[in-house]
Design a protein around this motif. Structure first.
Motif, PDB file in Angstrom:
ATOM      1  N   THR A  19      -1.317   3.716  -6.176  1.00 41.02           N
ATOM      2  CA  THR A  19      -1.549   2.368  -5.678  1.00 41.02           C
ATOM      3  C   THR A  19      -0.210   1.666  -5.506  1.00 41.02           C
ATOM      4  O   THR A  19       0.736   1.914  -6.245  1.00 41.02           O
ATOM      5  CB  THR A  19      -2.417   1.540  -6.650  1.00 41.02           C
ATOM      6  OG1 THR A  19      -1.747   1.460  -7.906  1.00 41.02           O
ATOM      7  CG2 THR A  19      -3.772   2.181  -6.843  1.00 41.02           C
ATOM      8  N   SER A  20      -0.141   0.809  -4.501  1.00 39.74           N
ATOM      9  CA  SER A  20       1.108   0.105  -4.264  1.00 39.74           C
ATOM     10  C   SER A  20       1.185  -1.114  -5.171  1.00 39.74           C
ATOM     11  O   SER A  20       0.193  -1.783  -5.438  1.00 39.74           O
ATOM     12  CB  SER A  20       1.198  -0.331  -2.804  1.00 39.74           C
ATOM     13  OG  SER A  20       0.155  -1.220  -2.506  1.00 39.74           O
ATOM     14  N   ARG A  21       2.377  -1.367  -5.652  1.00 36.99           N
ATOM     15  CA  ARG A  21       2.622  -2.517  -6.511  1.00 36.99           C
ATOM     16  C   ARG A  21       3.606  -3.427  -5.791  1.00 36.99           C
ATOM     17  O   ARG A  21       4.667  -2.992  -5.365  1.00 36.99           O
ATOM     18  CB  ARG A  21       3.186  -2.074  -7.855  1.00 36.99           C
ATOM     19  CG  ARG A  21       2.149  -1.343  -8.690  1.00 36.99           C
ATOM     20  CD  ARG A  21       2.728  -0.760  -9.938  1.00 36.99           C
ATOM     21  NE  ARG A  21       3.466   0.478  -9.773  1.00 36.99           N
ATOM     22  CZ  ARG A  21       2.928   1.651  -9.494  1.00 36.99           C
ATOM     23  NH1 ARG A  21       1.641   1.746  -9.304  1.00 36.99           N
ATOM     24  NH2 ARG A  21       3.654   2.720  -9.384  1.00 36.99           N
TER      25      ARG A  21
END
Length: 146
Positions: free
Chosen positions: A90-92
């Motif tokens: 997942t992108s942060r």
């Protein structure tokens, strides 16, 4: 102590090895040993000195390193691998702390001064430093200002 990764985390890092571990007891954390007889046997071995830490020489340390590399080359998992992150993939989003007018400068950190309630406290005093008294109050209290 890191029992699952003993060779990597203890032997190679500190150049020490635990010699004389009782053969009847699997090399694991004492927390995982469930019988009183095995705990007593390990305790007696440690107390008597038959199970003790030994500093490795350079040749013995190189032997451990070669043995570990041989296992890695064979495709074996040495020790227990680390757990994967739960948010893997997942992108942060990163917070952009720089402003447009201060390009090239480092961002200024905000000071976090708070009280127990979690509210940011003011740096200014809540009341005036000098309180002027009136003549009427002074005469009531019996004080003479002149």
């Amino acid at each position: 102590m890191n029992y699952p990764n003993y060779i990597k985390s203890i032997v190679l890092s500190y150049s020490i090895v635990l010699n004389g571990w009782p053969a009847t007891i699997p090399f694991t954390s004492p927390w995982n040993i469930h019988t009183v007889c095995e705990i007593r046997e390990l305790h007696d071995a440690l107390k008597a000195g038959t199970c003790a830490w030994k500093r490795l020489t350079e040749t013995e340390l190189e032997k451990y390193k070669e043995d570990l590399e041989r296992h890695w080359a064979a495709g074996e998992t040495v020790g227990k691998p680390r757990k994967k992150r739960s948010d893997l993939g997942t992108s942060r989003k990163r917070k952009n702390m720089q402003r447009e007018d201060t390009e090239g400068e480092h961002p200024v950190k905000k000071s976090r001064r708070s009280n127990k309630t979690g509210k940011v406290s003011c740096l200014e005093p809540k009341s005036r430093e000098i309180i002027e008294s009136s003549d009427e109050e002074a005469s009531v209290n019996g004080e003479d200002l002149d």
